[in-house]
Design an enzyme around this catalytic site. Structure first.
Site, PDB file in Angstrom:
ATOM      1  N   GLU A 100       0.011  -3.804 -14.843  1.00  0.00           N
ATOM      2  CA  GLU A 100      -1.224  -4.588 -14.898  1.00  0.00           C
ATOM      3  C   GLU A 100      -2.395  -3.734 -15.369  1.00  0.00           C
ATOM      4  O   GLU A 100      -3.553  -4.112 -15.227  1.00  0.00           O
ATOM      5  CB  GLU A 100      -1.530  -5.203 -13.521  1.00  0.00           C
ATOM      6  CG  GLU A 100      -0.461  -6.192 -13.064  1.00  0.00           C
ATOM      7  CD  GLU A 100      -0.818  -6.965 -11.806  1.00  0.00           C
ATOM      8  OE1 GLU A 100      -1.875  -6.672 -11.196  1.00  0.00           O
ATOM      9  OE2 GLU A 100      -0.045  -7.862 -11.430  1.00  0.00           O
ATOM     10  N   THR A 194      -5.000  -2.253  -5.312  1.00  0.00           N
ATOM     11  CA  THR A 194      -4.370  -2.387  -6.625  1.00  0.00           C
ATOM     12  C   THR A 194      -5.419  -2.436  -7.741  1.00  0.00           C
ATOM     13  O   THR A 194      -5.068  -2.328  -8.908  1.00  0.00           O
ATOM     14  CB  THR A 194      -3.504  -3.664  -6.707  1.00  0.00           C
ATOM     15  OG1 THR A 194      -4.306  -4.787  -6.338  1.00  0.00           O
ATOM     16  CG2 THR A 194      -2.296  -3.566  -5.794  1.00  0.00           C
ATOM     17  N   GLY A 210      -5.412  -7.752   1.009  1.00  0.00           N
ATOM     18  CA  GLY A 210      -5.035  -7.930   2.416  1.00  0.00           C
ATOM     19  C   GLY A 210      -5.294  -9.316   2.977  1.00  0.00           C
ATOM     20  O   GLY A 210      -5.092  -9.546   4.167  1.00  0.00           O
ATOM     21  N   GLU A 212      -3.586 -11.773   2.827  1.00  0.00           N
ATOM     22  CA  GLU A 212      -2.340 -12.369   3.345  1.00  0.00           C
ATOM     23  C   GLU A 212      -1.912 -11.702   4.644  1.00  0.00           C
ATOM     24  O   GLU A 212      -0.831 -11.971   5.165  1.00  0.00           O
ATOM     25  CB  GLU A 212      -1.220 -12.210   2.293  1.00  0.00           C
ATOM     26  CG  GLU A 212      -1.243 -13.247   1.192  1.00  0.00           C
ATOM     27  CD  GLU A 212      -2.503 -13.223   0.342  1.00  0.00           C
ATOM     28  OE1 GLU A 212      -2.946 -12.124  -0.042  1.00  0.00           O
ATOM     29  OE2 GLU A 212      -3.070 -14.293   0.081  1.00  0.00           O
ATOM     30  N   ASP A 341      -4.932 -21.516  -0.741  1.00  0.00           N
ATOM     31  CA  ASP A 341      -4.958 -20.228  -1.444  1.00  0.00           C
ATOM     32  C   ASP A 341      -5.407 -20.400  -2.896  1.00  0.00           C
ATOM     33  O   ASP A 341      -5.018 -19.630  -3.768  1.00  0.00           O
ATOM     34  CB  ASP A 341      -3.588 -19.526  -1.365  1.00  0.00           C
ATOM     35  CG  ASP A 341      -3.667 -18.065  -1.832  1.00  0.00           C
ATOM     36  OD1 ASP A 341      -4.793 -17.528  -1.880  1.00  0.00           O
ATOM     37  OD2 ASP A 341      -2.627 -17.482  -2.170  1.00  0.00           O
ATOM     38  N   TRP A 417      -5.442 -13.387 -11.106  1.00  0.00           N
ATOM     39  CA  TRP A 417      -6.301 -12.201 -11.180  1.00  0.00           C
ATOM     40  C   TRP A 417      -6.702 -11.865 -12.616  1.00  0.00           C
ATOM     41  O   TRP A 417      -7.607 -11.065 -12.855  1.00  0.00           O
ATOM     42  CB  TRP A 417      -5.596 -10.991 -10.554  1.00  0.00           C
ATOM     43  CG  TRP A 417      -4.292 -10.661 -11.227  1.00  0.00           C
ATOM     44  CD1 TRP A 417      -3.058 -11.133 -10.889  1.00  0.00           C
ATOM     45  CD2 TRP A 417      -4.093  -9.835 -12.381  1.00  0.00           C
ATOM     46  NE1 TRP A 417      -2.110 -10.658 -11.770  1.00  0.00           N
ATOM     47  CE2 TRP A 417      -2.714  -9.853 -12.689  1.00  0.00           C
ATOM     48  CE3 TRP A 417      -4.948  -9.072 -13.181  1.00  0.00           C
ATOM     49  CZ2 TRP A 417      -2.178  -9.142 -13.762  1.00  0.00           C
ATOM     50  CZ3 TRP A 417      -4.407  -8.370 -14.257  1.00  0.00           C
ATOM     51  CH2 TRP A 417      -3.041  -8.414 -14.532  1.00  0.00           C
TER      52      TRP A 417
END
Lengths: 570, 198
Positions: A100, A194, A210, A212, A341, A417
């Site tokens: 990514e 990340t 975090g 989740e 979500d 993202w």
């Protein structure tokens, strides 16, 4: 000495012996220490970073510049000649997992990262490796959606990296040696990193994953020279209840049971301590006002709202802070008390936009998982408009049930993202979208001490076709200008250039260039693994390059690879 | 591992090993080498990494972060087991981590479980696509950090622990409970067969 040299030395020795003692064998000197292993880069100045949007040689920030426009001003590669684009070099990393990274280029040196927080410095002209930082990962990592890393940033002679085990590391830009390292948060409680850091005015800005895992999200600022913490902004305030909003930012009823939530609040209090609110992507920075703009992710647990009464501020919101102090300036919540979500992840972009009265004002863009591009007034975060939906929306906002309720978009979006690109000259924003029909299922369980805390499940519906698209949106009207459908959901990123092009890749390995005004495909290349990373561009020796990672994707399970591929015209 | 846990020979061996561990003075325990400390594990999990009972998981070559978190959870009581809780209760964090790292370095044993048929593999693959197992367990189901390797794990253990997630008998990962409840039993059976044969 390698085996070959030993063999040669033995042979030379034997020859000397046969020739007899009348000659004195000349000593064969070993070569001087190779200069490879060193990246010859000049320190990056703040002035260079501030003007990154005008640089046609470097690519200094993850999204191109502090405004995060992903508009690259070089135009050597254009609509006419892009058909001649071909591979200049390929670098194979040691890690075959989701890529990514946004390649960063400084003075002909490229910095790329891989899954598990590796960093490579490469010669941007040849792809030759200069150094490799292999992060010694801590025993405990807790992360969602893959062991990804989205890149580094350079300031002065330091390269900044945030790692999967929630550390912030400063590396020597020339050698890759660690200069300092600091703990951002405890991975055992569900924190991980990340995103690429954003470095400005001797501050390193970093969010956290975090959402989740029942974390309390934040953006932190560290001293770029020492790694000392300067300020922390908790994305979840101690009063997270808000205004009991019943409609989302687009005016649709979210079917909240406000009375039940109020009863729960009276019983268990404000849930702010474990309410999630990760910040996955970089803030945009307004250099004129010294403010930063970023989006905050979902509340924890994702699908079960019963244990977290209130609007769950500032989850699913655009938030602005003062850069120097980290103090709150304004926010706008897209979805209060989210139970799908469908949060805010894709990085913000600062461009001038038409306000409600038609006058041009400083604006902020964000592409949501909902499939809308939201356009805000930079002054107070207020919403000016939202775009037409870029993906099918069905049954919004049906509440999750124990059996599973079907709703579109699926929980990955819309826009995940993946950073958008813009072309401010055309007033267009370019977004890549997923279309994944899903059911939303709710379950109830108490906070599990840093473990996965979904509060249910989102399931892709077997038999229902998935797809994706590239969409250009006129952000001054909210209308879709053009759209290219793709056979699979899209995740990764996109780049626009002054050559009138946009570049983006697909999970099936296709990497392509499109006319940025009408979406016509002008060139493509098959990379052999999912191209699910944002492309960058740069110039070395007067030649423009396009570079992208082809490593597939963990989250959507696209074919993995380990290649960084650079393209040029000749 | 309460309730359905099969004691048998393994349980007796573990209890014997445990009683030896318990009567050994503390100072002597701390001076024990890692090999000695993990002897108690071998009684159930196998001296060669192959568990004595098929409902007991492979821990040789398992991800160190995962092993540590399980020991921590047994100690906290977040994961229930009449066998594991007493063993973990005397361990400190450093000790758990050292044991986890030691076991993770061991080679993963080949349990000789058969490859799933194409039909079963396809069904497992579709189930994975629906709930996204590989989003955490990663490509080839090798796991990482606190996420366990599933490839080649004992089929009977997978069946048991998935059932325990569904019934909440295993309560230390409600996210897994949610995902297992959201998956049809036939799909789970296919996953168990497929994963064990990898």
């Amino acid at each position: 000495m390698n085996k070959f040299s030993i063999a040669c030395a033995a042979l030379l020795g034997a020859t000397g012996l046969l020739a007899g003692p009348s000659f004195a064998q000349q000593e064969v000197k070993q070569e001087a220490k190779s200069t490879s292993g060193q990246a010859k880069v000049s320190p990056v100045t703040q002035a260079q970073l501030n003007a990154a949007d005008k640089s046609t040689t470097n690519f200094l920030l993850t999204n191109g510049n502090y405004a995060q426009t992903r508009f690259y001003p070089a135009k050597q590669i254009d609509r006419d000649n892009v058909k001649n684009l071909h591979v200049a070099w390929i670098f194979q990393t040691d890690v075959k997992e989701s890529l990514e990274t946004s390649p960063i280029v400084v003075d002909g040196v490229m910095y790329v990262t891989t899954s598990f927080s590796h960093v490579y410095a490469l010669d941007a002209k040849t792809g030759v490796q200069l150094w490799h930082y292999n992060h010694k990962m801590g025993l405990v990592t807790t992360y969602c959606c893959g062991p990804n890393n989205r890149g580094v940033q350079v300031l002065g002679d330091l390269v900044y990296l945030a790692t999967l085990d929630a550390k912030l590391v400063a590396l020597n830009a020339k050698t890759g040696d660690v200069v300092w390292k600091t703990d951002i948060a405890d991975p055992e409680l569900g924190y991980s990193e990340t995103m690429a850091p954003t470095v400005i005015k001797d501050k390193v800005l970093i969010g956290t994953n975090g959402g989740e895992y029942g974390i309390r999200g934040f953006v932190k600022a560290y001293d770029a020279k020492t790694g000392k913490l300067i300020w922390t902004f908790n994305t979840i305030p101690e009063n997270s209840v808000g205004v009991w909003a019943t409609k989302d930012a687009t005016g649709r009823d979210m079917h909240r049971n406000i009375q039940a939530e109020k009863d729960q609040l009276a019983k268990t209090g404000d849930p702010y301590q474990k309410l999630g609110g990760g910040v996955w992507q970089n803030p945009a920075i307004d250099l004129a006002t010294n403010r930063i703009y970023f989006v905050v992710g979902n509340p924890s647990p994702d699908l079960d709202g019963s244990v977290r009464p209130g609007d769950n501020l500032y989850t699913n919101s655009l938030v602005s802070l003062d850069l120097d102090t980290g103090k709150y300036v304004c926010h706008l919540q897209y979805i209060a008390h989210d139970v799908w979500d469908l949060d805010a992840v894709s990085p913000t972009v600062l461009v001038d936009v038409k306000g409600k009265d038609g006058k041009t004002i400083p604006g902020v863009l964000h592409a949501g998982k909902t499939g809308h591009i939201y356009v805000h007034d930079r002054k107070d975060c207020s919403l000016i408009r939202f775009s037409e939906a870029m993906v099918p929306q069905e049954n919004m906002w049906v509440l999750p049930t124990k059996e599973g309720a079907r709703m579109l978009p699926g929980a990955n979006g819309g826009v995940e993202w993946s950073p958008i690109a813009t072309d401010p000259g055309q007033g267009l924003a370019y977004a890549i979208n997923l279309h994944q029909p899903m059911t939303y299922q709710v379950e109830n369980s108490p906070y599990p001490n840093g473990k996965l805390w979904l509060g249910g499940a989102f399931k892709a519906i077997p038999g229902e076709a998935q797809a994706g698209n590239i969409t250009a949106v006129d952000y001054n009207t909210g209308k879709i200008k053009w759209q290219v459908k793709t056979p699979e959901p899209m995740i990764g990123g996109i780049l626009a250039t002054a050559g009138g092009l946009v570049f983006t890749g697909e999970g099936n390995g296709k990497f392509a260039a499109y006319n940025s005004s009408n979406g016509k495909e002008l060139w493509n290349f098959r990379a052999g693994a999912g191209v699910n990373a944002p492309p960058s561009s740069y110039m070395v020796g007067g030649k423009q390059y396009i570079v992208v990672g082809a490593g597939g994707n963990t989250q959507v399970d696209f074919h993995r690879g380990n290649n960084i591929i650079a393209f040029s015209l000749n | 591992m309460r309730g359905k846990f099969s004691f048998g020979v393994c349980g007796i061996a573990a209890l014997a090993a445990l009683s030896i561990a318990c009567i050994t003075p503390l100072r002597a325990q701390s001076a024990q080498s890692i090999e000695q400390k993990t002897q108690v594990c071998a009684a159930c999990h196998g001296a060669d990494g192959k568990p004595a009972d098929k409902t007991i998981p492979v821990i040789w070559g398992q991800q160190a972060g995962y092993l540590y978190i399980q020991l921590r959870d047994f100690k906290r009581g977040d994961r229930k087991s009449d066998i594991m809780q007493p063993i973990a209760s005397s361990m400190e964090r450093d000790e758990m981590q050292a044991i986890a790292e030691y076991l993770a370095q061991k080679p993963w044993p080949d349990l000789g479980q058969p490859r799933a048929s194409k039909d079963v593999a396809d069904r497992a693959s579709n189930a994975n696509r629906s709930i996204g197992c590989t989003g955490c367990h990663l490509d080839q189901f090798q796991g990482d950090g606190t996420i366990p390797r599933l490839a080649g794990q004992s089929r009977e253990y997978l069946t048991k622990t998935i059932a325990d997630f569904r019934s909440r008998a295993r309560g230390n990962n409600p996210g897994m409970t949610d995902l297992m409840l959201a998956t049809a039993p036939d799909d789970l059976a296919a996953l168990e067969e497929y994963l064990s044969g990898l």
